[in-house]
Each structure stands twice: as C-alpha cells, then as structure tokens.
Design an enzyme around this catalytic site. Structure first.
Site, PDB file in Angstrom:
ATOM      1  CB  SER A 138      -0.860   0.013   1.273  1.00 12.55           C
ATOM      2  OG  SER A 138      -1.521   1.248   1.413  1.00 12.55           O
ATOM      3  CE1 TYR A 151      -3.837  -1.674   5.907  1.00 10.21           C
ATOM      4  CE2 TYR A 151      -3.449   0.567   5.145  1.00 10.21           C
ATOM      5  CZ  TYR A 151      -3.728  -0.765   4.874  1.00 10.21           C
ATOM      6  OH  TYR A 151      -3.884  -1.190   3.573  1.00 10.21           O
TER       7      TYR A 151
END
Ligand code: NDP
Ligand code: 8X3
Length: 250
Positions: A138, A151
């Site tokens: 990501s 995260y």
C-alpha cells in the site's frame, strides 16, 4: 502451458477482481477467503472459464492455512502465482487511542497471515525453481499518515517482507514483486470503520478512486512479463491522488 494462481482475499475488492481478470486470461484459480458463500458464487461464475478450487480459511490460523494448501487436489498442486492480498485496516485513530484488538488484527492478518500463506506455498516453488509472488502492499507502506500508525506499520512490514523474499528467493529463480495502491474503492473502508457507511463513503467523496479492476489489470501485467522481467515494486494512485495526504476533490 496453463498457469495456476492462488489468491488470498478473493471474496471482495482487489482479490475478487484479480480472480476475475485472471480467469478472463485463462489462469486457473485457487480462491481463498473466510466467506464461503462468496467463494462458491465466484467459483460458479469463473468455473465457466477456467478450473477453480476454493479454500476457506482465516489466514491467522496457521494450521488451517497449512492444511488447506497442503491438501490441494492434484490438479491445483502446482501454484505458479501467489497473490498475497488478504488484509484490511482496522480503525483509524491516534496511537494513544487505538484499540489493541484492531492492532492485533492488522499485525496478525496483514503480516503474519501473509507469512503463513507464503510459507505453505514457497517450498514447492523452490523445488521447481519457478514461481511468482505478488505482495499487495500500500501507499501506507511507503509513507505514514496521521492516525494510520499500525496499519502503516503492517504495510511497511509487507514492503520489508517483499524485499526480503526477493533477496532470499533470488537463487531459486522465483519472481517477487509488490503493488502498492493508493485509494481503491472496495469494502476496505467499511471494514476500517466497522460498517459506518457515512464515514466510509467520505473516503472516496468528490474523487474517482481506483477500482479493484484497475489494480487487478496491473497485477495481470506484472504476471505476464517475459521470464527475464520482474516488476519488483510498483506504486499506483488514482489521478486525483498525489500522496496519502494530498487528494484533489471536487
Ligand atoms: P476488501 O475489504 O474489499 O477485501 C479484503 C479481502 O481480504 C477480503 O476478501 C477478505 O475476505 C480478506 N480477508 C480479510 N481478513 C482475512 C482473514 N483474517 N483471513 C482470510 N482472508 C481475509 O479490501 P481490499 O480489496 O481493498 O483489500 C485487499 C488488500 O489491498 C489488502 O491487503 C489491503 O490492505 C490492500 N490495499 C487496499 C487499498 C484500498 O484503498 N482499498 C489500498 C492499498 C492496499 P473474507 O472477509 O471473506 O475473509
Ligand atoms: C489503503 C490505502 O490510504 O487508506 O492501504 O491507507 S490508505
């Protein structure tokens, strides 16, 4: 020769779109996830185009991962492509206010789950001196943004694991690469915000986010390069996004 891909998190979003795009391009599939009803539906649809086997397991359960991948039917034993996609964000809160359960989920699924699945698949790739692993990272694994803390840490870990895998598997001729998307409109935000539709919709408001299919088509490009080409690391944004924190909205 027909290739076989194992895709984790194929019940939704990027994983489901990747299964669809692979099927359209003649790649046999092992589709994985926890929601069996969705896997069955997808098997039925894609089974008209290619061979499909479904596996129901939680990537956190290392025994279940090992059993499912260790007991694949003969026709699916040779995994040519592994797409390590299963994962989510859980929560978006300052570090002092985050939930330990959310932290556990992100580290256990995004990092340890990816490792358990990889560990179950890699030995047969090493034996055959062939294979291709795509890790879904990501932009959160490239830059930390406010409240993204754990995260982001889990996706930085994916970035490190991607690099480590590539180095360690280099001598075996196995390709390893990551694709790191920015905003993709999937069930991601509904999971992150625990079903809060209003908060989730705001993430994609006033801009055209990537679709799962945009990412899937890029993954298809990665896995269809000639044998001497390995796309090692790729960052993909919607045009409206320039970084984690800079998004042009109408
Ligand atoms: P979705 O929520 O739409 O899909 C997540 C998938 O992961 C589902 O198929 C889900 O299946 C599976 N999954 C989640 N937890 C587990 C678990 N414990 N065991 C097995 N499977 C699990 O989100 P996306 O498609 O957006 O996310 C896919 C990947 O892309 C993730 O790694 C995410 O971090 C990454 N990503 C997403 C971006 C975005 O903006 N959407 C941007 C950058 C990266 P099931 O619930 O059936 O188990
Ligand atoms: C998903 C993209 O920006 O929500 O990894 O972290 S972001």
């Amino acid at each position: 020769m027909t290739k076989t891909a194992l895709i984790t998190g194929a019940t939704s979003g990027i994983g489901k779109a990747t299964a669809e795009v692979f099927a359209e391009n003649g790649i046999d599939l092992i589709i994985c996830g926890r929601r069996n009803d969705r896997l069955q539906q997808l098997s039925e649809n894609l089974g008209k185009k290619v061979k499909v086997h479904s596996c129901v397991f939680d990537v956190r359960d290392k025994k279940a991962v090992k059993a499912a991948i260790g007991n694949l039917p003969d026709a699916f034993r040779q995994i040519d492509i592994l797409v390590n996609n299963a994962g989510n964000a859980h929560g978006l809160a300052p570090i002092d206010q985050g939930s330990e359960d959310d932290w556990d989920a992100m580290i256990d699924i995004n990092v340890k789950g990816l490792l358990y699945v990889s560990k179950a698949v890699i030995p047969s790739m090493v034996d055959r001196k062939a294979g291709h692993i795509i890790n879904i990272g990501s932009v959160a694994g490239k830059e930390v943004y406010p409240n993204g803390n754990v995260y982001c840490a889990s996706k930085y870990a994916v970035d490190a694991i991607n690099q480590g895998m590539r180095i360690d598997l280099n001598e075996h001729g196995i390709k390893v690469g990551a694709i790191n998307p920015g905003l993709v409109e999937t069930e991601f935000s509904m999971v992150r915000f625990k079903g809060d539709e209003e908060r989730s919709a705001k993430v994609y408001e006033g801009m055209d986010a990537l679709t799962g299919r945009d990412v899937a088509e890029t993954i298809l490009f990665m896995v269809t390069r000639p044998p001497h080409v390995n796309i090692a690391d790729l960052l993909i944004f919607p045009t409206a996004q320039a970084s984690s924190t800079k998004v042009k909205r109408d």
